[in-house]
Write a protein that holds these residues in place. Structure first.
Motif, short mmCIF file in Angstrom:
data_model
loop_
_atom_site.label_atom_id
_atom_site.label_comp_id
_atom_site.label_asym_id
_atom_site.label_seq_id
_atom_site.Cartn_x
_atom_site.Cartn_y
_atom_site.Cartn_z
N PHE A 100 0.85 -1.19 0.00
CA PHE A 100 0.00 0.00 0.00
C PHE A 100 0.89 1.25 0.00
O PHE A 100 1.89 1.31 0.73
CB PHE A 100 -0.89 0.03 1.25
CG PHE A 100 -2.12 -0.85 1.15
CD1 PHE A 100 -2.23 -1.84 0.19
CD2 PHE A 100 -3.18 -0.67 2.02
CE1 PHE A 100 -3.37 -2.64 0.10
CE2 PHE A 100 -4.33 -1.45 1.94
CZ PHE A 100 -4.42 -2.44 0.98
N GLY A 101 0.53 2.22 -0.81
CA GLY A 101 1.28 3.47 -0.88
C GLY A 101 2.33 3.50 -1.98
O GLY A 101 2.78 4.56 -2.38
N LYS A 102 2.72 2.31 -2.46
CA LYS A 102 3.78 2.26 -3.49
C LYS A 102 3.17 2.22 -4.89
O LYS A 102 2.24 1.44 -5.15
CB LYS A 102 4.65 1.01 -3.32
CG LYS A 102 5.34 0.92 -1.99
CD LYS A 102 6.57 1.80 -1.93
CE LYS A 102 7.24 1.67 -0.58
NZ LYS A 102 8.13 2.76 -0.26
N GLY A 103 3.76 3.00 -5.78
CA GLY A 103 3.31 3.01 -7.17
C GLY A 103 1.91 3.58 -7.30
O GLY A 103 1.30 4.02 -6.32
N ILE A 104 1.40 3.57 -8.50
CA ILE A 104 0.06 4.11 -8.76
C ILE A 104 -0.96 3.21 -8.07
O ILE A 104 -1.90 3.70 -7.41
CB ILE A 104 -0.20 4.16 -10.29
CG1 ILE A 104 0.93 4.91 -11.04
CG2 ILE A 104 -1.55 4.80 -10.58
CD1 ILE A 104 1.21 6.30 -10.56
N CYS A 105 -0.76 1.90 -8.19
CA CYS A 105 -1.71 0.95 -7.61
C CYS A 105 -1.77 1.10 -6.09
O CYS A 105 -2.85 1.18 -5.50
CB CYS A 105 -1.31 -0.48 -7.97
SG CYS A 105 -1.40 -0.81 -9.74
#
Ligand code: SME
Length: 151
Positions: free
Chosen positions: A71-76
């Motif tokens: 969670f929080g990493k990249g667009i996803c």
């Protein structure tokens, strides 16, 4: 592309109770990628149990190393915490972006809600720069709503 035609196909796939969840999600990926020129990689990510991470589900397109995304990493990962659509016209302009392929120019991620909880998302990569409009967003929100009925 004809989003109305695709909407009816998606509803048809979702309604096919003879098929597994996995298969139906895969068929949705297939039909979207096949009928929308600017959809080059189409996949689902879901919250991985009670962990604060996403796990790759059915997808179509080049295999990706990013099976787990915190969670929080990249667009996803950002959509997992923002609960909002994320439209990226130019991935090169994003600092918090996880590259899967150098051919990808743009990305859209739309969350899936079940009982008001963000439990996953549809993720689409495009090789076309800045291809996504509000029409894509409304269409993908419809797809996510249909998928939510299965979860
Ligand atoms: N680009 C995504 C990672 C997933 S791939 O596109 C399949 C991101 O930044 O979260």
């Amino acid at each position: 592309m004809n989003f109305e035609f695709l909407k009816s196909k998606v509803t048809e796939i979702v309604s096919n109770t003879n098929d597994s969840l996995e298969n139906r999600l895969y068929q949705i990926c297939e039909i979207l990628e096949a009928h929308v020129n600017h959809y080059d990689w189409v996949g689902f990510y879901f919250k991985n149990g009670d962990k604060n991470e996403l796990k790759l589900g059915p997808y179509i397109g080049e295999p990706t190393d990013h099976v787990i995304i915190p969670f929080g990493k990249g667009i996803c990962g950002q959509v997992a915490v923002s609960n909002e659509n994320f439209v990226v016209p130019d991935v090169a302009a994003q600092d918090n972006y996880i590259a899967c392929s150098i051919t990808v120019k743009a990305e859209i991620v739309v969350p899936i809600f079940v009982n008001g909880l963000n439990i996953g998302q549809i993720d689409i990569d495009s090789k076309t720069p800045d291809p996504f409009t509000t029409e894509d967003e409304r269409f993908l929100e419809f797809v996510c709503f249909e998928v939510s009925k299965l979860l």
